[in-house]
Design a protein around this motif. Structure first.
Motif, PDB file in Angstrom:
ATOM      1  N   GLU A   1       0.840  -1.207   0.000  1.00  0.00           N
ATOM      2  CA  GLU A   1       0.000   0.000   0.000  1.00  0.00           C
ATOM      3  C   GLU A   1       0.874   1.255   0.000  1.00  0.00           C
ATOM      4  N   ALA A   2       2.023   1.203   0.655  1.00  0.00           N
ATOM      5  CA  ALA A   2       2.891   2.386   0.764  1.00  0.00           C
ATOM      6  C   ALA A   2       3.624   2.638  -0.542  1.00  0.00           C
ATOM      7  N   ALA A   3       4.040   1.572  -1.197  1.00  0.00           N
ATOM      8  CA  ALA A   3       4.781   1.734  -2.456  1.00  0.00           C
ATOM      9  C   ALA A   3       3.873   2.369  -3.491  1.00  0.00           C
ATOM     10  N   PHE A   4       2.630   1.957  -3.473  1.00  0.00           N
ATOM     11  CA  PHE A   4       1.672   2.452  -4.437  1.00  0.00           C
ATOM     12  C   PHE A   4       1.321   3.908  -4.180  1.00  0.00           C
ATOM     13  N   SER A   5       1.119   4.235  -2.887  1.00  0.00           N
ATOM     14  CA  SER A   5       0.644   5.580  -2.565  1.00  0.00           C
ATOM     15  C   SER A   5       1.706   6.623  -2.886  1.00  0.00           C
ATOM     16  N   THR A   6       2.970   6.223  -2.854  1.00  0.00           N
ATOM     17  CA  THR A   6       4.008   7.210  -3.153  1.00  0.00           C
ATOM     18  C   THR A   6       3.813   7.764  -4.549  1.00  0.00           C
ATOM     19  N   ALA A   7       3.464   6.852  -5.459  1.00  0.00           N
ATOM     20  CA  ALA A   7       3.281   7.284  -6.835  1.00  0.00           C
ATOM     21  C   ALA A   7       1.935   7.974  -7.015  1.00  0.00           C
ATOM     22  N   ALA A   8       0.887   7.347  -6.488  1.00  0.00           N
ATOM     23  CA  ALA A   8      -0.453   7.803  -6.843  1.00  0.00           C
ATOM     24  C   ALA A   8      -0.956   8.950  -5.973  1.00  0.00           C
ATOM     25  N   GLU A   9      -0.531   8.963  -4.707  1.00  0.00           N
ATOM     26  CA  GLU A   9      -1.178   9.904  -3.788  1.00  0.00           C
ATOM     27  C   GLU A   9      -0.246  10.976  -3.267  1.00  0.00           C
ATOM     28  N   THR A  10       0.999  10.913  -3.598  1.00  0.00           N
ATOM     29  CA  THR A  10       1.925  11.934  -3.124  1.00  0.00           C
ATOM     30  C   THR A  10       2.610  12.572  -4.324  1.00  0.00           C
ATOM     31  N   PRO A  11       1.863  13.319  -5.124  1.00  0.00           N
ATOM     32  CA  PRO A  11       2.452  13.864  -6.336  1.00  0.00           C
ATOM     33  C   PRO A  11       3.623  14.789  -6.049  1.00  0.00           C
ATOM     34  N   SER A  12       3.686  15.293  -4.796  1.00  0.00           N
ATOM     35  CA  SER A  12       4.777  16.207  -4.481  1.00  0.00           C
ATOM     36  C   SER A  12       6.075  15.467  -4.166  1.00  0.00           C
ATOM     37  N   ALA A  13       5.998  14.142  -4.020  1.00  0.00           N
ATOM     38  CA  ALA A  13       7.216  13.389  -3.688  1.00  0.00           C
ATOM     39  C   ALA A  13       8.245  13.576  -4.794  1.00  0.00           C
ATOM     40  N   ALA A  14       9.502  13.603  -4.380  1.00  0.00           N
ATOM     41  CA  ALA A  14      10.573  13.747  -5.371  1.00  0.00           C
ATOM     42  C   ALA A  14      10.423  12.638  -6.409  1.00  0.00           C
ATOM     43  N   SER A  15      10.680  12.960  -7.662  1.00  0.00           N
ATOM     44  CA  SER A  15      10.368  12.004  -8.724  1.00  0.00           C
ATOM     45  C   SER A  15      11.099  10.673  -8.539  1.00  0.00           C
ATOM     46  N   GLU A  16      12.303  10.719  -7.944  1.00  0.00           N
ATOM     47  CA  GLU A  16      13.018   9.450  -7.783  1.00  0.00           C
ATOM     48  C   GLU A  16      12.364   8.554  -6.740  1.00  0.00           C
ATOM     49  N   LEU A  17      11.451   9.122  -5.942  1.00  0.00           N
ATOM     50  CA  LEU A  17      10.767   8.292  -4.945  1.00  0.00           C
ATOM     51  C   LEU A  17       9.459   7.724  -5.468  1.00  0.00           C
ATOM     52  N   ARG A  18       8.988   8.231  -6.604  1.00  0.00           N
ATOM     53  CA  ARG A  18       7.750   7.694  -7.173  1.00  0.00           C
ATOM     54  C   ARG A  18       8.058   6.323  -7.734  1.00  0.00           C
ATOM     55  N   THR A  19       7.241   5.376  -7.347  1.00  0.00           N
ATOM     56  CA  THR A  19       7.553   4.005  -7.723  1.00  0.00           C
ATOM     57  C   THR A  19       6.275   3.184  -7.748  1.00  0.00           C
ATOM     58  N   SER A  20       6.433   1.897  -7.913  1.00  0.00           N
ATOM     59  CA  SER A  20       5.318   0.957  -7.845  1.00  0.00           C
ATOM     60  C   SER A  20       5.865  -0.268  -7.126  1.00  0.00           C
ATOM     61  N   PRO A  21       4.995  -1.138  -6.631  1.00  0.00           N
ATOM     62  CA  PRO A  21       5.519  -2.333  -5.963  1.00  0.00           C
ATOM     63  C   PRO A  21       6.493  -3.109  -6.845  1.00  0.00           C
ATOM     64  N   ARG A  22       6.164  -3.243  -8.113  1.00  0.00           N
ATOM     65  CA  ARG A  22       7.030  -4.014  -9.011  1.00  0.00           C
ATOM     66  C   ARG A  22       8.419  -3.362  -9.154  1.00  0.00           C
ATOM     67  N   GLU A  23       8.413  -2.056  -9.370  1.00  0.00           N
ATOM     68  CA  GLU A  23       9.703  -1.349  -9.506  1.00  0.00           C
ATOM     69  C   GLU A  23      10.497  -1.398  -8.210  1.00  0.00           C
ATOM     70  N   LEU A  24       9.764  -1.345  -7.102  1.00  0.00           N
ATOM     71  CA  LEU A  24      10.467  -1.331  -5.815  1.00  0.00           C
ATOM     72  C   LEU A  24      11.088  -2.693  -5.501  1.00  0.00           C
TER      73      LEU A  24
END
Ligand SMILES: O=C(CO)[C@@H](O)[C@H](O)COP(=O)(O)O
Length: 251
Positions: free
Chosen positions: A102-125
């Motif tokens: 749930e956390a890996a997903f939310s970084t990408a989908a729900e935290t648009p302000s996160a630094a781009s290198e932190l945006r990810t998905s479970p698979r990428e992580l």
């Protein structure tokens, strides 16, 4: 048939004022791994500790000599932005980095302000954790169905396949909660589909609940209060192991 039992006491229930000694004592009492709960007060409503504390306790436990070996530090990352901390925990001595789906997903989908290198998905992580040389685990909370993990576990690329899945049997955040048997159908479904994977269960496990979890197919058993609160922790650890390995004909 499920893989062999791995007993991973959760040091959340240890005496934090004496953590190094508590960890080495628990290993002497028969533990295979230590389950290290990292909480950020954000993904879960509680705070534990970070990488500097993991680095301090690492010398008290011999590092594993093989993947999944004795002395593995199984770091359960109950944190937002799990990609941010992989390297720091690796340097501290973490061997298995288990992040929440749930956390890996939310970084990408729900935290648009996160630094781009932190945006990810479970698979990428999972791939990223493997690329850093760590084992990768993916945890799911009670509200998350098991089938979200199928896409990862079915991946043809081993770099994208988790080494372990963790089915939470309590809401993450606190030790000493009541075991949720309602989560066991997820374990059964995962074990039926993936006979060889490591399936960890965490929350409310002890002598009174282990048989249900073992019957469902769990083989990596986290237990905090049942081990650290026991008169004889060795006996509890042996009982947890016997329930899993006895059921699988590995004793
Ligand atoms: O991750 C967690 C809680 O969020 C666990 O690892 C607990 O620490 C397990 O404690 P017990 O339920 O076994 O006391």
């Amino acid at each position: 048939m499920a893989p062999k039992a791995i007993i991973a006491p959760s040091i959340l229930s240890a005496d934090f004022g004496n953590l190094g000694a508590e960890c080495s004592k628990t290993m002497d009492q028969g533990a295979d791994w230590l389950h290290v709960d990292i909480m950020d007060g954000h993904f879960v409503p509680n705070i534990t500790f970070g990488a500097p504390v993991v680095a301090k306790i690492r010398p008290h436990v011999d590092a594993p000599t093989a993947s999944f070996g004795r002395g593995t530090f199984d770091c359960h990352m109950m944190i937002a932005e799990p990609k941010r901390w992989v390297n720091e925990f690796k340097a501290a001595g973490c061997n298995l980095y288990c992040f929440h789906y749930e956390a890996a997903f939310s970084t990408a989908a729900e935290t648009p302000s996160a630094a781009s290198e932190l945006r990810t998905s479970p698979r990428e992580l999972v791939r990223y954790v493997h690329d850093q040389g760590l084992l990768a685990g993916v945890a799911i909370k009670p509200a998350t169905p098991a089938d979200v993990l199928y896409e990862l576990l079915d991946s043809a690329d081993p770099k994208e396949r988790p080494d372990m899945v963790l089915v939470m049997t309590v809401e993450p955040g606190f030790g000493g909660q009541k075991f949720m048997a309602s989560e066991l159908p997820k374990v059964q479904a995962l074990r039926a589909r993936y006979p060889d994977i490591n399936i960890e269960v965490d929350g409310g496990l002890g002598p009174g609940t282990i048989d249900q979890a073992a019957d469902a197919g769990a083989n990596v058993i986290v237990a905090g209060s049942a081990v650290f609160g026991a008169k004889d922790p060795s006996e509890v650890i042996a009982r947890l192991r016997e329930a899993v390995d006895g059921k699988n004909g590995k004793l």
